[in-house]
Design an enzyme around this catalytic site. Structure first.
Site, PDB file in Angstrom:
ATOM      1  N   GLU A 103       0.825  -1.213   0.000  1.00 44.59           N
ATOM      2  CA  GLU A 103       0.000   0.000   0.000  1.00 44.59           C
ATOM      3  C   GLU A 103       0.859   1.263   0.000  1.00 44.59           C
ATOM      4  OE1 GLU A 103      -2.575   1.485  -0.461  1.00 44.59           O
ATOM      5  OE2 GLU A 103      -4.384   0.591   0.362  1.00 44.59           O
ATOM      6  N   ASP A 104       0.288   2.330  -0.503  1.00 46.68           N
ATOM      7  CA  ASP A 104       0.947   3.625  -0.465  1.00 46.68           C
ATOM      8  C   ASP A 104       0.807   4.256   0.912  1.00 46.68           C
ATOM      9  OD1 ASP A 104      -1.797   3.848  -0.763  1.00 46.68           O
ATOM     10  OD2 ASP A 104      -1.728   5.294  -2.399  1.00 46.68           O
ATOM     11  N   ASP A 107      -4.504   5.742   6.022  1.00 41.98           N
ATOM     12  CA  ASP A 107      -5.013   6.963   6.645  1.00 41.98           C
ATOM     13  C   ASP A 107      -5.999   6.567   7.737  1.00 41.98           C
ATOM     14  OD1 ASP A 107      -5.929   9.454   7.298  1.00 41.98           O
ATOM     15  OD2 ASP A 107      -6.731   9.940   5.325  1.00 41.98           O
ATOM     16  N   PHE A 156      -2.600  16.164   4.292  1.00 44.61           N
ATOM     17  CA  PHE A 156      -2.789  15.580   2.968  1.00 44.61           C
ATOM     18  C   PHE A 156      -1.471  15.668   2.202  1.00 44.61           C
ATOM     19  CE2 PHE A 156      -4.245  15.035  -1.358  1.00 44.61           C
ATOM     20  CZ  PHE A 156      -5.126  13.975  -1.196  1.00 44.61           C
ATOM     21  N   ARG A 169       1.209  12.221  -8.963  1.00 46.07           N
ATOM     22  CA  ARG A 169       1.623  10.846  -8.646  1.00 46.07           C
ATOM     23  C   ARG A 169       3.072  10.593  -9.036  1.00 46.07           C
ATOM     24  NH1 ARG A 169      -2.895   7.633  -7.363  1.00 46.07           N
ATOM     25  NH2 ARG A 169      -4.826   8.189  -8.426  1.00 46.07           N
TER      26      ARG A 169
HETATM   27  P1  IMP Z   1      -7.984   5.046   4.270  1.00 49.50           P
HETATM   28  O1  IMP Z   1      -8.518   6.290   4.924  1.00 49.50           O
HETATM   29  O2  IMP Z   1      -6.899   4.410   5.115  1.00 49.50           O
HETATM   30  O3  IMP Z   1      -9.094   4.095   3.940  1.00 49.50           O
HETATM   31  O4  IMP Z   1      -7.274   5.542   2.926  1.00 49.50           O
HETATM   32  C1  IMP Z   1      -7.755   5.174   1.678  1.00 49.50           C
HETATM   33  C2  IMP Z   1      -6.973   5.770   0.533  1.00 49.50           C
HETATM   34  O5  IMP Z   1      -7.093   7.184   0.544  1.00 49.50           O
HETATM   35  C3  IMP Z   1      -5.480   5.532   0.503  1.00 49.50           C
HETATM   36  O6  IMP Z   1      -5.123   4.263   0.025  1.00 49.50           O
HETATM   37  C4  IMP Z   1      -5.057   6.625  -0.464  1.00 49.50           C
HETATM   38  O7  IMP Z   1      -5.261   6.213  -1.801  1.00 49.50           O
HETATM   39  C5  IMP Z   1      -5.999   7.760  -0.094  1.00 49.50           C
HETATM   40  N1  IMP Z   1      -5.322   8.716   0.796  1.00 49.50           N
HETATM   41  C6  IMP Z   1      -5.329   8.768   2.137  1.00 49.50           C
HETATM   42  N2  IMP Z   1      -4.587   9.790   2.604  1.00 49.50           N
HETATM   43  C7  IMP Z   1      -4.068  10.418   1.502  1.00 49.50           C
HETATM   44  C8  IMP Z   1      -3.180  11.541   1.305  1.00 49.50           C
HETATM   45  O8  IMP Z   1      -2.706  12.203   2.239  1.00 49.50           O
HETATM   46  N3  IMP Z   1      -2.893  11.862   0.003  1.00 49.50           N
HETATM   47  C9  IMP Z   1      -3.385  11.177  -1.057  1.00 49.50           C
HETATM   48  N4  IMP Z   1      -4.198  10.115  -0.916  1.00 49.50           N
HETATM   49  C10 IMP Z   1      -4.536   9.724   0.351  1.00 49.50           C
HETATM   50 MG    MG Z   2      -4.024   3.227  -1.566  1.00 48.79          MG
END
Ligand code: IMP
Ligand code: MG
Length: 184
Positions: A103-104, A107, A156, A169
């Protein structure tokens, strides 16, 4: 793309290209050791994990296979709701496979939490998670992330696979955007 191509859009560099690549060296060495003698399947989550996957996989000495999933979480704007839809499923049967999700960023952790239970229901030998970045929010959801590149503040971020409105990206570093970018 680099900082010089961004005009005034970049606020600050949070993690340099060198920091990211050095950390990937360490993570790859750990994963090589942990999975020695086993057959490993890397599962990348599109699109954000493309850069991490490419750089991480090339550092592994283990033979690996690679597959991809695309998911979309329903929810307003930049917050995740935890309701996930599969846009592209895996081509690989996970039965008895050792799976490492790549995963990248984690959040809220809601997407990953859903993904984890989805993949676990397919009878793999094991499922672990590697993420390049993790925000403090993730602590609220009980997802056990085995490999974390960097803990970052609740901000962010873009670059190294992460986008804002599908842009940035292809930055080699992770940074934050100037406020005017969001206002435009
Ligand atoms: P989650 O809130 O952990 O479910 O995050 C879901 C997705 O939101 C991540 O896999 C990213 O693709 C995107 N995301 C969350 N935080 C960021 C950020 O700071 N920048 C860009 N994308 C984000
Ligand atoms: Mg992701």
């Amino acid at each position: 793309m680099d900082a010089t191509d961004m005009g005034g859009d970049l606020a600050k560099v949070l993690l340099s290209e060198e920091q990211l690549q050095t950390r990937l060296d360490e993570l790859a060495a750990q994963v090589d050791a942990d999975y020695a003698g086993r057959d490993l399947l890397l599962v990348g989550v599109l699109k954000g994990a493309v850069m991490v996957m490419a750089d991480f996989a090339r550092r592994l000495h283990l033979p690996i296979q690679m597959d991809w999933m695309a998911v979309s979480s329903y929810g307003a704007g930049t917050t995740s709701s935890g309701v996930v839809r599969i846009l592209k499923d895996l081509d690989t049967d996970l039965s008895d496979r050792h799976v490492l999700i790549v995963e990248d960023i984690v959040d809220s952790g809601l997407t990953l939490s859903w993904l984890l239970s989805n993949l676990r229901s397919r009878n793999p030998a094991s499922v672990e998670i590697l993420t390049m970045l993790r925000k403090p929010e993730a602590a609220k959801v009980d997802v056990d992330v085995r490999y974390v590149g960097f803990e970052i503040p609740t901000e962010f971020v873009v670059g190294y696979g992460l986008d804002y409105a599908e842009k940035y990206r292809n930055l080699p570093f992770v940074g934050t955007l100037a406020p005017h970018v969001y206002a435009d």
